[in-house]
Design a protein around this motif. Structure first.
Motif, mmCIF file in Angstrom:
data_model
loop_
_atom_site.group_PDB
_atom_site.id
_atom_site.type_symbol
_atom_site.label_atom_id
_atom_site.label_comp_id
_atom_site.label_asym_id
_atom_site.label_seq_id
_atom_site.Cartn_x
_atom_site.Cartn_y
_atom_site.Cartn_z
ATOM 1 N N VAL A 1 0.873 -1.175 0.000
ATOM 2 C CA VAL A 1 0.000 0.000 0.000
ATOM 3 C C VAL A 1 0.905 1.218 0.000
ATOM 4 O O VAL A 1 1.668 1.438 0.947
ATOM 5 N N THR B 1 -2.699 0.318 -4.069
ATOM 6 C CA THR B 1 -2.500 -0.990 -3.452
ATOM 7 C C THR B 1 -2.262 -1.989 -4.562
ATOM 8 O O THR B 1 -3.035 -2.042 -5.525
ATOM 9 N N VAL C 1 -7.821 -3.106 -0.037
ATOM 10 C CA VAL C 1 -6.669 -3.932 0.323
ATOM 11 C C VAL C 1 -7.063 -5.405 0.351
ATOM 12 O O VAL C 1 -6.347 -6.265 -0.174
#
Length: 148
Positions: free
Chosen positions: A48, A62, A120
């Motif tokens: 990230v 990400t 994520v």
């Protein structure tokens, strides 16, 4: 100390840092002065990055290496493009070294905790799901199998 190019980049990094620590047990901040977090999960690892976007905005990029060293064929490219069309969020890409990545990008100033978690998690789950399939057909190595 982490180095930032803009105030927006710093503000975004400081806002998401506690979220990532709360949401993901194994989050790491690599040594150095770059605004990056590393999150391992299964056979995948997500990176990230908080990057500047112009002088007054930032983006949260990400991404995960899915497979390195695969045979880049027309069939593989068709598979990746077809998956890009099917998946609701994020995209596969092939970098200059022929490594297959999966990534998603969010606007830093408007990103909230839930959006970051979904982004994520999607990157990690997608990389972890497709790495075995790709290696089985086109060869290469999953991120966890790479020797650095």
């Amino acid at each position: 100390m982490t180095k930032f190019e803009t105030t927006a980049q710093r503000d975004c990094y400081e806002r998401i840092r506690p979220w990532l620590a709360e949401l993901f047990a194994d989050v790491e901040t690599p040594a150095g002065d770059v605004p990056v977090f590393v999150l391992p999960s299964g056979s995948a690892t997500a990176v990230v990055e908080v990057l500047p976007w112009g002088s007054s905005e930032s983006v949260i990029a990400t991404w995960s290496y899915v497979v390195t060293g695969a045979q880049i064929t027309a069939d593989l490219m068709h598979f990746l493009l077809h998956k890009n069309d099917e998946l609701p969020f994020g995209v596969f890409s092939v970098d200059d070294q022929g490594d297959i990545r999966f990534h998603a990008t969010l606007i830093g100033s408007t990103c909230d905790r839930r959006e970051l978690q979904l982004s994520v998690s999607t990157v990690l789950q997608t990389a972890d799901t497709y790495d075995d399939q790709i290696v089985e057909i086109w060869g290469g190595q999953r991120a966890i199998d790479r020797v650095f």
